[in-house]
Write a protein that holds these residues in place. Sequence first.
Motif, PDB file in Angstrom:
ATOM      1  N   ARG A  81     -14.021 -19.937 -10.178  1.00 36.94           N
ATOM      2  CA  ARG A  81     -15.251 -19.247  -9.742  1.00 36.94           C
ATOM      3  C   ARG A  81     -14.983 -17.907  -9.070  1.00 36.94           C
ATOM      4  NH1 ARG A  81     -19.465 -23.203  -9.304  1.00 36.94           N
ATOM      5  NH2 ARG A  81     -19.857 -23.545 -11.505  1.00 36.94           N
ATOM      6  N   ALA A  98     -17.371 -10.352 -12.428  1.00 38.56           N
ATOM      7  CA  ALA A  98     -18.805 -10.037 -12.517  1.00 38.56           C
ATOM      8  C   ALA A  98     -19.136  -8.787 -11.702  1.00 38.56           C
ATOM      9  CB  ALA A  98     -19.637 -11.223 -12.026  1.00 38.56           C
ATOM     10  N   VAL A 151     -19.955  -4.386 -13.238  1.00 34.96           N
ATOM     11  CA  VAL A 151     -21.141  -3.522 -13.063  1.00 34.96           C
ATOM     12  C   VAL A 151     -20.952  -2.445 -11.992  1.00 34.96           C
ATOM     13  CG1 VAL A 151     -22.842  -5.150 -13.964  1.00 34.96           C
ATOM     14  CG2 VAL A 151     -22.170  -5.273 -11.567  1.00 34.96           C
ATOM     15  N   LEU A 203     -20.322 -18.300 -22.970  1.00 40.75           N
ATOM     16  CA  LEU A 203     -21.058 -19.175 -22.048  1.00 40.75           C
ATOM     17  C   LEU A 203     -22.517 -19.314 -22.481  1.00 40.75           C
ATOM     18  CD1 LEU A 203     -19.958 -18.130 -18.425  1.00 40.75           C
ATOM     19  CD2 LEU A 203     -19.335 -20.193 -19.649  1.00 40.75           C
ATOM     20  N   ILE A 227     -24.465 -22.808 -23.845  1.00 44.44           N
ATOM     21  CA  ILE A 227     -25.664 -23.338 -23.188  1.00 44.44           C
ATOM     22  C   ILE A 227     -26.821 -23.423 -24.178  1.00 44.44           C
ATOM     23  CG2 ILE A 227     -27.439 -22.761 -21.496  1.00 44.44           C
ATOM     24  CD1 ILE A 227     -24.901 -21.699 -19.845  1.00 44.44           C
ATOM     25  N   GLN A 269     -26.200 -26.400 -26.824  1.00 51.81           N
ATOM     26  CA  GLN A 269     -26.117 -27.790 -26.363  1.00 51.81           C
ATOM     27  C   GLN A 269     -27.486 -28.399 -26.091  1.00 51.81           C
ATOM     28  OE1 GLN A 269     -23.338 -28.098 -23.167  1.00 51.81           O
ATOM     29  NE2 GLN A 269     -21.626 -28.433 -24.542  1.00 51.81           N
ATOM     30  N   LYS A 316     -21.461 -28.879 -19.447  1.00 51.71           N
ATOM     31  CA  LYS A 316     -22.648 -28.069 -19.668  1.00 51.71           C
ATOM     32  C   LYS A 316     -23.185 -27.474 -18.371  1.00 51.71           C
ATOM     33  CE  LYS A 316     -27.362 -28.231 -21.353  1.00 51.71           C
ATOM     34  NZ  LYS A 316     -28.447 -29.143 -21.657  1.00 51.71           N
ATOM     35  N   ASN A 338     -21.651 -27.112 -15.655  1.00 49.95           N
ATOM     36  CA  ASN A 338     -20.633 -26.232 -15.132  1.00 49.95           C
ATOM     37  C   ASN A 338     -20.785 -24.821 -15.701  1.00 49.95           C
ATOM     38  OD1 ASN A 338     -18.444 -25.325 -13.816  1.00 49.95           O
ATOM     39  ND2 ASN A 338     -16.960 -26.673 -14.831  1.00 49.95           N
ATOM     40  N   TYR A 339     -20.939 -24.765 -17.003  1.00 44.43           N
ATOM     41  CA  TYR A 339     -21.076 -23.462 -17.651  1.00 44.43           C
ATOM     42  C   TYR A 339     -22.369 -22.762 -17.243  1.00 44.43           C
ATOM     43  CZ  TYR A 339     -17.118 -24.422 -20.738  1.00 44.43           C
ATOM     44  OH  TYR A 339     -15.882 -24.673 -21.236  1.00 44.43           O
ATOM     45  N   SER A 340     -23.456 -23.548 -17.132  1.00 45.25           N
ATOM     46  CA  SER A 340     -24.710 -22.875 -16.787  1.00 45.25           C
ATOM     47  C   SER A 340     -24.708 -22.436 -15.332  1.00 45.25           C
ATOM     48  CB  SER A 340     -25.922 -23.744 -17.125  1.00 45.25           C
ATOM     49  OG  SER A 340     -26.033 -24.784 -16.204  1.00 45.25           O
ATOM     50  N   ASP A 341     -23.989 -23.173 -14.463  1.00 45.55           N
ATOM     51  CA  ASP A 341     -23.829 -22.704 -13.075  1.00 45.55           C
ATOM     52  C   ASP A 341     -23.017 -21.416 -13.044  1.00 45.55           C
ATOM     53  OD1 ASP A 341     -25.276 -24.740 -12.087  1.00 45.55           O
ATOM     54  OD2 ASP A 341     -23.587 -25.866 -11.220  1.00 45.55           O
ATOM     55  N   ASP A 342     -21.941 -21.413 -13.839  1.00 46.92           N
ATOM     56  CA  ASP A 342     -21.113 -20.206 -13.946  1.00 46.92           C
ATOM     57  C   ASP A 342     -21.977 -19.002 -14.295  1.00 46.92           C
ATOM     58  OD1 ASP A 342     -18.839 -21.524 -13.388  1.00 46.92           O
ATOM     59  OD2 ASP A 342     -17.884 -21.277 -15.346  1.00 46.92           O
ATOM     60  N   LEU A 343     -22.796 -19.210 -15.302  1.00 48.23           N
ATOM     61  CA  LEU A 343     -23.624 -18.123 -15.805  1.00 48.23           C
ATOM     62  C   LEU A 343     -24.606 -17.638 -14.739  1.00 48.23           C
ATOM     63  CD1 LEU A 343     -23.577 -16.712 -18.520  1.00 48.23           C
ATOM     64  CD2 LEU A 343     -25.512 -18.106 -19.225  1.00 48.23           C
ATOM     65  N   ILE A 403     -24.241 -17.873 -11.483  1.00 44.84           N
ATOM     66  CA  ILE A 403     -23.504 -17.161 -10.437  1.00 44.84           C
ATOM     67  C   ILE A 403     -23.138 -15.748 -10.888  1.00 44.84           C
ATOM     68  CG2 ILE A 403     -21.310 -17.117  -9.186  1.00 44.84           C
ATOM     69  CD1 ILE A 403     -21.530 -20.230  -9.118  1.00 44.84           C
ATOM     70  N   ILE A 404     -22.681 -15.646 -12.145  1.00 43.46           N
ATOM     71  CA  ILE A 404     -22.326 -14.323 -12.686  1.00 43.46           C
ATOM     72  C   ILE A 404     -23.525 -13.385 -12.654  1.00 43.46           C
ATOM     73  CG2 ILE A 404     -21.682 -13.071 -14.780  1.00 43.46           C
ATOM     74  CD1 ILE A 404     -20.045 -15.506 -15.609  1.00 43.46           C
ATOM     75  N   LYS A 405     -24.647 -13.886 -13.166  1.00 45.14           N
ATOM     76  CA  LYS A 405     -25.853 -13.049 -13.238  1.00 45.14           C
ATOM     77  C   LYS A 405     -26.282 -12.587 -11.846  1.00 45.14           C
ATOM     78  CE  LYS A 405     -27.121 -13.055 -17.662  1.00 45.14           C
ATOM     79  NZ  LYS A 405     -27.492 -14.148 -18.550  1.00 45.14           N
ATOM     80  N   LEU A 447     -24.410 -12.338  -9.088  1.00 43.72           N
ATOM     81  CA  LEU A 447     -23.444 -11.382  -8.526  1.00 43.72           C
ATOM     82  C   LEU A 447     -23.605  -9.999  -9.149  1.00 43.72           C
ATOM     83  CD1 LEU A 447     -20.152 -13.424  -8.165  1.00 43.72           C
ATOM     84  CD2 LEU A 447     -21.357 -12.215  -6.349  1.00 43.72           C
ATOM     85  N   MET A 448     -23.811  -9.977 -10.475  1.00 46.19           N
ATOM     86  CA  MET A 448     -23.955  -8.692 -11.155  1.00 46.19           C
ATOM     87  C   MET A 448     -25.208  -7.978 -10.670  1.00 46.19           C
ATOM     88  SD  MET A 448     -22.704  -9.822 -14.968  1.00 46.19           S
ATOM     89  CE  MET A 448     -22.569  -8.277 -15.827  1.00 46.19           C
ATOM     90  N   SER A 459     -24.788  -7.082  -6.696  1.00 50.08           N
ATOM     91  CA  SER A 459     -23.787  -6.077  -6.353  1.00 50.08           C
ATOM     92  C   SER A 459     -24.101  -4.719  -6.967  1.00 50.08           C
ATOM     93  CB  SER A 459     -22.386  -6.541  -6.772  1.00 50.08           C
ATOM     94  OG  SER A 459     -22.257  -6.491  -8.164  1.00 50.08           O
TER      95      SER A 459
END
Lengths: 98, 211
Positions: free
Chosen positions: A15, A22, A26, A91, A95, A98, B4, B6-11, B13-15, B17-18, B21
């Motif tokens: 993470r 991330a 940007v 990613l 999503i 699935q 699943k 896990n990946y959607s949490d990742d996404l 968090i990324i969104k 942060l982007m 920031s």
Amino acid sequence: MKSVISGINKLFENRVRLGIMAILAVNDSYDFNNLKETLGVTDGNLASHLRALEENELILVNKQFIGKKPNTSYSISEKGQKLFRTHLKALEEIIRTQ
Amino acid sequence: MDNKSNYSDDLKIIKKLMEDSSRFLSLSGLSGLFAGCLALAGAVAAHFIILKTKTSVLDGFLINLSFQESGKMKALLITDALIVLILALAGSFYFSYRKSLKKGLKVWTPISKRLLINLFVPLIAGGFFILLLFIANQWLLIVPAMLIFYGLALVNAGKFTYSEIFYLGITEIITGMLAGLFQESPLFFWTLGFGVLHIGYGLFMYRKYEG
């Protein structure tokens, strides 16, 4: 399906690393302290992840002095930008399917 | 852990942060409302107290005054506008600070610094240019210049905050261009650009993001 999975990068499974990428994706550059604050991690933790990303040439390190204080800032490399975008797409694809 | 989620949490968090920031999201709609009301009050003061409702055509009115009287009037109008500007800026800092406290965000970040630089470069250039117009006695071009430079400042700053700021900037520029074409009513365009547009924008933003 195989092509989607191959877009998932092992380097980004953590993470903190994902967070670093991330932010750098940007922003032109971001310094150590601001990364630490934004991600809410310890010095040592952040430093080790930054080192891993640097060793894989995903980020660029820029050391300079602001007055007498050393300041290290980071930016994303071309390779890093490309891999990160691929990872993001993968990613999203996973999503959606699935 | 399930892959699943896990990946959607990742996404997610990324969104986040982007987004966080790269954009300053503590700008409050209340700042727009406050600035707009101040501008209306400033316009009312200019119209009724300084110009004594004589006319909104500044030059025609000012020409009939003695040199001393017209100088005094111009100084009063500039002071009026400066008071509105300073109070509006103070208000927007205050409301941003309040909103960031409420949302638990930091006010002083690399992105808020960049936002301020991008806002103030055209604003200070505009202030200097308006000073030149003032010295050259190009009185009728001052309001169009105010609106156009302010609009440019917002367009520039819009990259670092809500995209609505960009569109507000475009609207201010168009208002400024119209003010340049219809120079006989500067106070009307000043009230429209700094009063009405700010209030409309402020209400819209407040209801969309804070309501």
